[in-house]
Scaffold this active site. Structure first.
Site, PDB file in Angstrom:
ATOM      1  N   LYS A 233       0.870  -1.178   0.000  1.00  0.00           N
ATOM      2  CA  LYS A 233       0.000   0.000   0.000  1.00  0.00           C
ATOM      3  C   LYS A 233       0.908   1.229   0.000  1.00  0.00           C
ATOM      4  CE  LYS A 233      -4.187   1.785   0.093  1.00  0.00           C
ATOM      5  NZ  LYS A 233      -5.005   1.777  -1.145  1.00  0.00           N
ATOM      6  N   ASP A 265      -5.604  -3.181  -2.177  1.00  0.00           N
ATOM      7  CA  ASP A 265      -7.024  -3.127  -2.483  1.00  0.00           C
ATOM      8  C   ASP A 265      -7.292  -3.587  -3.911  1.00  0.00           C
ATOM      9  OD1 ASP A 265      -5.570  -0.874  -3.197  1.00  0.00           O
ATOM     10  OD2 ASP A 265      -7.161   0.554  -2.753  1.00  0.00           O
ATOM     11  N   ASP A 289      -2.278 -12.401   5.340  1.00  0.00           N
ATOM     12  CA  ASP A 289      -3.308 -13.075   6.128  1.00  0.00           C
ATOM     13  C   ASP A 289      -4.654 -12.971   5.425  1.00  0.00           C
ATOM     14  OD1 ASP A 289      -4.792 -14.233   8.125  1.00  0.00           O
ATOM     15  OD2 ASP A 289      -4.263 -12.801   9.672  1.00  0.00           O
ATOM     16  N   ASP A 293      -6.661 -15.985   2.672  1.00  0.00           N
ATOM     17  CA  ASP A 293      -7.996 -16.498   2.987  1.00  0.00           C
ATOM     18  C   ASP A 293      -8.951 -16.239   1.826  1.00  0.00           C
ATOM     19  OD1 ASP A 293      -7.087 -17.344   5.396  1.00  0.00           O
ATOM     20  OD2 ASP A 293      -8.426 -16.127   6.617  1.00  0.00           O
TER      21      ASP A 293
END
Length: 406
Positions: A233, A265, A289, A293
Site C-alpha cells: 500500500k 485493495d 493473512d 484467505d
C-alpha cells in the site's frame, strides 16, 4: 530436520544435512536403526499440536496418513503431542506452555491443527489462543509462510466463482510472518489526555526483513512460472514505500523473474476478477493473512489449503489455514485434506522427503477422483463423507499406489 531458506539458495537446495541441527539439542537430526531382514530407515521427531475445535480431529487423520506414507517410503516418526492454544489455557493457564515451545524447537518439524474458539474470546489479550500462535512463530523464527492456492480440476465446481474464472488457478502466496503490524511496537490500548481510550498498533519493517522474504518469493517464482507480484500500500503507508523500494532493488538479481507491483485493495479485487493472472504473490503479514484467505475460497473451500512456515534454520511449522470451526467440532464433519496436505508440505519442505510428499498428494487426488467429498466441497453426484472416512479413503489410495516418483 531443519526446514530452512538461505537467501542465496533456491528451493531445490533445501535438503537434509546429517549432523546439522539446532543448538537447542545435541541429538542428531535423525537416527538410523538397523535390524535383520529390515531396510535401513530414517527416523524423525514430529511435534503434534492438535489445538482446539476440529484441530484434534484433523490432526488424528493427518498423523495416520503421515505414518502410512512414511512406512511406504522407509521413514519412521516419533510423535510428541503437546497442548497448545485454548486446550493449553484450560490445562495450564497459558496458550503456549514452555514445555510445548521446547518440544517444538527440538523437533524436526511441527504439525499444527487449529486454535481458538468462542470459549476464550473474552479472555485478556495475552490469554487468548491466538497469542500462542504468534509466540510460537516467534520462538521458531519462521518468517516465510507459503500458502498455495490451486483449483483442482475435481473441485472447480465447488468454487464460488464461475468455472471459466476459477479453472486453472494455481498460485503461491508468500506471506511475511514475523514482522509488521502484528508484532510492531508501540502497541496497546491507552487513555489519551482527553480521557478517551486509544488503540495503537504499529506497522514496521526493517530492510533486512523485507529482503529475506523477497528472496524467498523470487526463488519460489523462479521454480514456478517466473512471475512475482509484490503487494503493498505504497500510496499511503511509509512501511510499504520501503517494502516496494527493497523488493524492486532485488529484481536485478533475478532477471528470469518478471516483477510487478500492486496495491492491496486492487489485488483483492483482481483475485476475484481474474485470479489466473497471478503466479507468485509476496506481501506483508496482515495483507498476506487476508489475501490468502480470500484466495482459499477461489479453490472451493478454506478446508483444502495447507501452509508451510519456514525460517533460516530450525524446524518448520505446518498447518491448515482454516480455523478451529467450533460449530462443527466433534461432529466428524471437518475436512481433513488441508491438514493432510500440510503433512505433505512437512515432508517436502521440512524434511526433504519429496517422494513421500508426492505419495500423499497423489492419494488426495485419487480420493477426490473417486468422488469422496466432505460437506464443505460436496456437490450432487459425489459421495458425502465425514472427516474420518475421508482420511480412510486417502489411506486406501496410499496403499493402492505404486511408489511415488519425483
Amino acid at each position: 530436520m531443519a526446514a530452512f531458506f538461505q537467501t542465496n539458495m533456491t528451493l531445490d537446495s533445501i535438503k537434509i544435512v546429517p549432523g546439522r541441527y539446532s543448538s537447542l539439542t545435541d541429538r542428531a537430526p535423525y537416527r538410523i536403526r538397523c535390524a535383520a531382514a529390515s531396510p535401513v530407515k530414517k527416523r524423525y521427531n514430529i511435534a503434534l499440536l492438535p489445538g482446539d475445535g476440529i484441530g484434534p480431529e484433523v490432526i488424528s487423520v493427518a498423523k495416520n496418513v503421515l505414518e502410512k506414507a512414511g512406512f511406504l517410503q522407509g521413514l519412521e516418526f516419533d510423535f510428541q503431542e503437546m497442548p497448545f492454544g485454548g486446550a493449553a489455557l484450560d490445562l495450564v493457564g497459558v496458550p503456549l506452555p514452555e514445555e510445548t515451545s521446547t518440544a517444538a524447537k527440538q523437533s524436526d518439524a511441527v504439525l499444527l491443527g487449529a486454535i481458538g474458539g468462542y470459549k476464550w474470546d473474552k479472555n485478556e489479550k495475552h490469554l487468548r489462543p491466538e497469542m500462542g500462535l504468534l509466540h510460537l512463530r516467534r520462538d521458531l523464527k519462521v518468517f516465510a509462510n507459503l500458502r498455495p492456492a490451486t483449483v483442482l480440476p475435481q473441485l472447480v465446481d465447488a468454487s464460488t466463482l464461475k468455472k471459466e474464472v476459477a479453472q486453472g488457478v494455481d498460485m503461491m502466496i508468500v506471506r511475511e510472518l514475523t514482522g509488521g503490524i502484528y508484532f510492531g511496537e508501540p502497541r496497546g490500548i491507552t487513555i489519551d489526555e482527553n480521557g478517551e481510550e486509544v488503540g495503537v498498533n504499529t506497522e514496521i519493517y526493517a530492510a533486512h526483513e523485507i529482503d529475506r522474504i523477497a528472496r524467498v518469493a523470487f526463488e519460489t517464482a523462479r521454480k514456478r512460472r517466473g512471475k512475482l507480484c509484490s503487494v503493498d500500500k505504497a500510496n499511503v503507508l511509509d512501511a510499504s514505500i520501503l517494502w516496494r523500494k527493497r523488493v524492486a532493488a532485488l529484481a536485478s538479481e533475478y532477471p528470469d523473474v518478471e516483477l510487478s507491483h500492486m496495491y492491496v485493495d486492487n489485488a483483492a479485487m483482481q483475485l476475484i476478477r481474474y485470479p489466473k493472472q497471478f503466479d507468485t504473490i509476496v506481501t506483508n503479514n496482515i495483507f498476506g493473512d487476508i489475501l490468502s484467505d480470500e484466495a482459499s475460497m477461489i479453490t472451493g473451500s478454506i478446508g483444502m489449503l495447507p501452509s508451510a512456515s519456514l525460517g533460516e534454520s530450525g524446524p518448520g511449522l505446518f498447518e491448515p489455514i482454516h480455523g478451529s470451526a467450533p460449530d462443527i467440532a466433534g461432529q466428524d464433519k471437518a475436512n481433513p485434506l488441508a491438514t493432510i496436505l500440510s503433512a505433505a508440505m512437512l515432508l517436502k519442505y521440512g524434511l526433504g522427503e519429496e517422494k513421500a510428499a508426492k505419495r500423499i498428494e497423489d492419494a488426495v487426488l485419487d480420493a477426490l477422483n473417486k468422488g469422496f467429498r466432505t460437506g464443505d466441497i460436496y456437490s450432487p453426484g459425489n459421495k458425502l463423507v465425514g472427516c474420518k472416512e475421508m482420511g480412510e479413503e486417502v489411506l486406501k489410495s496410499l496403499d493402492s499406489k505404486v511408489p511415488a516418483t519425483v
